[in-house]
Design an enzyme around this catalytic site. Structure first.
Site, short mmCIF file in Angstrom:
data_model
loop_
_atom_site.label_atom_id
_atom_site.label_comp_id
_atom_site.label_asym_id
_atom_site.label_seq_id
_atom_site.Cartn_x
_atom_site.Cartn_y
_atom_site.Cartn_z
N ILE A 213 1.82 3.18 76.77
CA ILE A 213 0.89 3.94 76.03
C ILE A 213 0.88 5.59 76.77
CG2 ILE A 213 -1.70 4.21 75.35
CD1 ILE A 213 -1.43 0.99 75.13
N GLU A 214 1.37 6.37 76.24
CA GLU A 214 1.23 7.78 76.82
C GLU A 214 -0.06 8.40 76.81
OE1 GLU A 214 5.05 9.61 76.18
OE2 GLU A 214 6.25 7.97 77.14
N CYS B 68 2.70 1.68 81.43
CA CYS B 68 4.21 1.17 81.19
C CYS B 68 3.77 -0.29 80.23
CB CYS B 68 4.99 0.58 82.13
SG CYS B 68 5.66 1.91 83.10
N GLU C 155 5.15 -3.21 80.44
CA GLU C 155 4.87 -4.36 81.33
C GLU C 155 3.56 -4.65 81.73
OE1 GLU C 155 7.09 -1.93 81.34
OE2 GLU C 155 8.93 -2.77 82.70
N CYS D 186 9.56 -0.43 86.55
CA CYS D 186 9.54 0.78 87.32
C CYS D 186 9.17 0.05 88.80
CB CYS D 186 8.57 1.75 87.00
SG CYS D 186 6.61 1.31 86.78
N CYS E 234 5.25 -1.54 88.56
CA CYS E 234 5.23 -2.78 87.72
C CYS E 234 5.68 -3.85 88.57
CB CYS E 234 5.95 -2.25 86.27
SG CYS E 234 5.07 -1.38 85.16
N1 THU Z 1 8.20 2.77 80.74
C1 THU Z 1 7.90 1.61 80.58
O1 THU Z 1 7.02 1.46 79.69
N2 THU Z 1 8.47 0.48 81.35
C2 THU Z 1 9.48 0.64 82.15
O2 THU Z 1 9.90 -0.09 82.66
C3 THU Z 1 9.99 2.17 82.26
C4 THU Z 1 9.15 3.26 81.76
C5 THU Z 1 7.85 3.74 80.14
C6 THU Z 1 6.73 4.71 80.52
C7 THU Z 1 6.71 5.87 80.05
O3 THU Z 1 5.90 5.98 78.85
C8 THU Z 1 8.21 6.02 79.28
O4 THU Z 1 8.68 4.75 79.56
C9 THU Z 1 9.19 7.02 80.14
O5 THU Z 1 9.09 7.02 81.64
#
Ligand code: THU
Length: 134
Positions: free
Chosen positions: A43-44, A53, A55, A86, A89
């Site tokens: 969710i950005e 993220c 996860e 990342c 996480c």
């Molecule tokens: N992102 C995740 O949701 N999980 C990951 O393991 C790597 C990155 C998302 C964060 C952001 O919304 C987009 O991917 C680009 O980084």
């Protein structure tokens, strides 16, 4: 639950990603020892830094519903290869899940399986806090 079922849940969660800034859609599904599952998507936010993220969304949903004993998390992206969680996480998963299995999948078929301890060797955790003099 078969790992393929958990992966399908992660792929379905990915469809709900809110990723207008990166266009990088991620889905996650976390499983407890009793077979309960919780899903999450990334969710950005326009500030970028407040993005959460997939996860972490899945983990927060699970913890807030009272789930504790986790065995696996599946992660789904649409990229030529799968991606791993990342660093932030990894730290949070270690704190609340310990050495769970991490299934990293691309909807294009690439699939890798890790233990979290492979992705976060030599972790800093509550044991580290106990090593300092009082
Ligand atoms: N992102 C995740 O949701 N999980 C990951 O393991 C790597 C990155 C998302 C964060 C952001 O919304 C987009 O991917 C680009 O980084």
């Amino acid at each position: 639950m078969m790992s393929s079922e958990l992966i399908l849940k992660a792929i379905a969660a990915r469809d709900r990603a809110i990723a207008p800034y990166s266009q990088f859609r991620v889905g996650a599904a976390i499983e407890t020892r009793t077979g309960e599952t919780f899903t999450g998507c990334n969710i950005e936010n326009a500030s970028y830094g407040l993005t959460v993220c997939a996860e972490r969304v899945a983990l927060w949903k699970a913890l807030s519903e009272g789930a504790r004993d986790f065995v696996r998390i599946a992660l789904a992206v649409d990229a030529s290869t799968s991606v791993t969680p990342c660093g932030s996480c990894r730290q949070l998963l270690w704190e609340y899940c310990g050495d769970i299995e991490v299934l990293a999948c691309s909807v294009r078929g690439d699939q890798k399986v890790f233990r979290l301890s492979e992705l976060l060797p030599e972790p800093f955790d509550r044991l580290s806090l106990g090593n300092s003099p009082k």
